[in-house]
Design a protein around this motif. Structure first.
Motif, PDB file in Angstrom:
ATOM      1  N   SER A 189       0.834  -1.204   0.000  1.00 39.75           N
ATOM      2  CA  SER A 189       0.000   0.000   0.000  1.00 39.75           C
ATOM      3  C   SER A 189       0.869   1.255   0.000  1.00 39.75           C
ATOM      4  CB  SER A 189      -0.929   0.011   1.219  1.00 39.75           C
ATOM      5  OG  SER A 189      -0.198  -0.162   2.409  1.00 39.75           O
ATOM      6  N   CYS A 190       0.436   2.244  -0.782  1.00 38.00           N
ATOM      7  CA  CYS A 190       1.127   3.523  -0.850  1.00 38.00           C
ATOM      8  C   CYS A 190       0.171   4.550  -1.442  1.00 38.00           C
ATOM      9  CB  CYS A 190       2.393   3.434  -1.710  1.00 38.00           C
ATOM     10  SG  CYS A 190       2.057   3.213  -3.473  1.00 38.00           S
ATOM     11  N   HIS A 245       6.459   6.511   7.719  1.00 37.51           N
ATOM     12  CA  HIS A 245       5.617   6.807   8.880  1.00 37.51           C
ATOM     13  C   HIS A 245       6.256   6.234  10.129  1.00 37.51           C
ATOM     14  CE1 HIS A 245       4.375   2.598   8.891  1.00 37.51           C
ATOM     15  NE2 HIS A 245       4.139   2.699   7.591  1.00 37.51           N
ATOM     16  N   SER A 296       0.699   4.338   9.510  1.00 39.14           N
ATOM     17  CA  SER A 296       0.431   4.102   8.088  1.00 39.14           C
ATOM     18  C   SER A 296       0.626   5.395   7.314  1.00 39.14           C
ATOM     19  CB  SER A 296      -0.998   3.590   7.889  1.00 39.14           C
ATOM     20  OG  SER A 296      -1.932   4.654   8.021  1.00 39.14           O
ATOM     21  N   CYS A 297       0.462   5.308   6.000  1.00 42.00           N
ATOM     22  CA  CYS A 297       0.600   6.498   5.159  1.00 42.00           C
ATOM     23  C   CYS A 297      -0.467   7.547   5.469  1.00 42.00           C
ATOM     24  CB  CYS A 297       0.554   6.107   3.683  1.00 42.00           C
ATOM     25  SG  CYS A 297      -0.913   5.186   3.179  1.00 42.00           S
ATOM     26  N   ASP A 301       3.702   2.646   2.932  1.00 43.19           N
ATOM     27  CA  ASP A 301       3.516   1.868   4.154  1.00 43.19           C
ATOM     28  C   ASP A 301       4.675   0.893   4.335  1.00 43.19           C
ATOM     29  OD1 ASP A 301       1.193   3.004   5.074  1.00 43.19           O
ATOM     30  OD2 ASP A 301      -0.131   1.535   4.147  1.00 43.19           O
ATOM     31  N   TRP A 328       3.176  -2.895   8.731  1.00 43.93           N
ATOM     32  CA  TRP A 328       2.285  -1.847   9.231  1.00 43.93           C
ATOM     33  C   TRP A 328       1.495  -1.294   8.050  1.00 43.93           C
ATOM     34  CZ3 TRP A 328       7.437  -0.068  11.534  1.00 43.93           C
ATOM     35  CH2 TRP A 328       7.705  -0.783  12.707  1.00 43.93           C
ATOM     36  N   GLY A 329       0.541  -0.443   8.336  1.00 42.93           N
ATOM     37  CA  GLY A 329      -0.230   0.124   7.238  1.00 42.93           C
ATOM     38  C   GLY A 329      -1.199  -0.887   6.634  1.00 42.93           C
ATOM     39  N   SER A 341      -0.869  -2.812   3.587  1.00 39.54           N
ATOM     40  CA  SER A 341      -0.446  -3.815   2.615  1.00 39.54           C
ATOM     41  C   SER A 341      -1.162  -5.140   2.888  1.00 39.54           C
ATOM     42  CB  SER A 341       1.071  -4.018   2.680  1.00 39.54           C
ATOM     43  OG  SER A 341       1.746  -2.830   2.319  1.00 39.54           O
ATOM     44  N   HIS A 365      -5.538   0.444  10.580  1.00 42.64           N
ATOM     45  CA  HIS A 365      -4.784  -0.692  10.041  1.00 42.64           C
ATOM     46  C   HIS A 365      -4.687  -1.835  11.047  1.00 42.64           C
ATOM     47  CE1 HIS A 365      -1.836   1.564  12.347  1.00 42.64           C
ATOM     48  NE2 HIS A 365      -1.128   0.453  12.427  1.00 42.64           N
TER      49      HIS A 365
END
Length: 284
Positions: free
Chosen positions: A12-13, A29, A34-35, A56, A60-61, A63, A180
């Motif tokens: 994820s981004c 981050h 997360s982002c 991310d 974490w985040g 993904s 998340h």
């Protein structure tokens, strides 16, 4: 999609709307974030004309980690490198807040060709990894992780993080910051990181070759700004800027001030480079 293990990872981004020939700004981050941490600062950077990515960190985040890879430091570094090699592919201005500063320093020292400049925000870089948490039995670690994502603990952490923020803003930040944690693989990924030992990068600080901007909230109650001075002394080529009346996450609490410092740093360095190139051309 990033492939660095047997199975590709849907990573994820936030991808940039603005394309540029200049070095892109890549935002990391903090710990277990997360982002979305950049929801206020990211638009300001794009408005300033920078090609901006928010990424991310593995584990974490948001993904997709259904086929869970290792989430230790080496895996996080390798995943980010594969992401960089697949999508960015040129030296970047790497921004790391809090524990993201440790991620950024670890990456910049191991892959110096990928990082043109560093920006570290309220850097958490002197902790000795996850400490005693690394020796916990996994059952106890899972209990701790369950507590980590609880609303009361997150709310208290946000209270400590910010300075003079209204309750509704702290509550909003708490809800966004724990989104998340509700993903089904979050517990496993977090326990894997905790028991792996975490980041121990204090010995790498003096090896950083990139020009670095250090930003710090003067009222940080999470990481003392005395460590900002220590970090400034230890980094070979760094400038330090502090933001008054601000806590641990300036890009959320004082986004205008934080982004202004980032933009000024990038533009000042660009002007210096242009002037140097001009002087060399005149001599030639």
């Amino acid at each position: 999609m990033v492939s660095f293990a047997e199975n590709p990872i849907m990573s994820s981004c936030v991808k940039p709307l603005v394309q540029s020939k200049e070095p892109p700004v890549v935002l990391l981050h903090g710990f277990d974030s997360s982002c979305l941490e950049w929801r206020y600062g990211y638009p300001l950077l794009e408005e300033s004309g920078f090609e901006t990515w928010a990424v991310d960190i593995l584990g974490w985040g948001f993904s997709d980690l259904e086929n869970l890879p290792p989430c230790d430091v080496v895996s996080k570094r390798n995943h980010f490198y594969q992401f960089w090699k697949s999508y960015i592919r040129r030296p970047m201005i790497l921004v790391g807040p809090s524990l993201g500063s440790a991620v950024a320093i670890d990456f910049a020292v191991n892959y110096p060709e990928a990082v043109e400049k560093l920006i570290l925000i309220d850097a958490s870089v002197y902790a000795e990894g996850t400490g005693n948490l690394a020796t916990l039995p996994r059952s106890v670690a899972y209990a701790g992780v369950y507590l980590l994502k609880s609303l009361p603990l997150r709310l208290y952490a946000n209270y400590l993080t910010f300075t003079n923020m209204p309750l509704h803003t702290i509550l909003d930040g708490t809800n966004v910051g724990r989104l998340h944690c509700l993903l089904p693989w979050w517990d496993d990924a977090t326990v894997d990181f905790m028991t792996s030992g975490g980041y121990k990068i204090a010995s790498l600080i003096r090896k950083v070759k990139q020009k670095t901007l250090i930003i710090w909230g003067e009222n940080d109650r999470i990481v003392s700004n005395k460590l900002a001075v220590q970090l400034h002394c230890e980094l070979p080529d760094a400038v330090l800027r502090q933001i008054p009346d601000c806590g641990h996450i300036p890009h959320l609490e004082r986004p205008d001030s934080a982004i202004k410092l980032i933009v000024e740093f990038i533009q000042t360095e660009k002007k210096k480079l242009s002037k140097l190139v001009s002087q060399v051309s005149q001599v030639s």
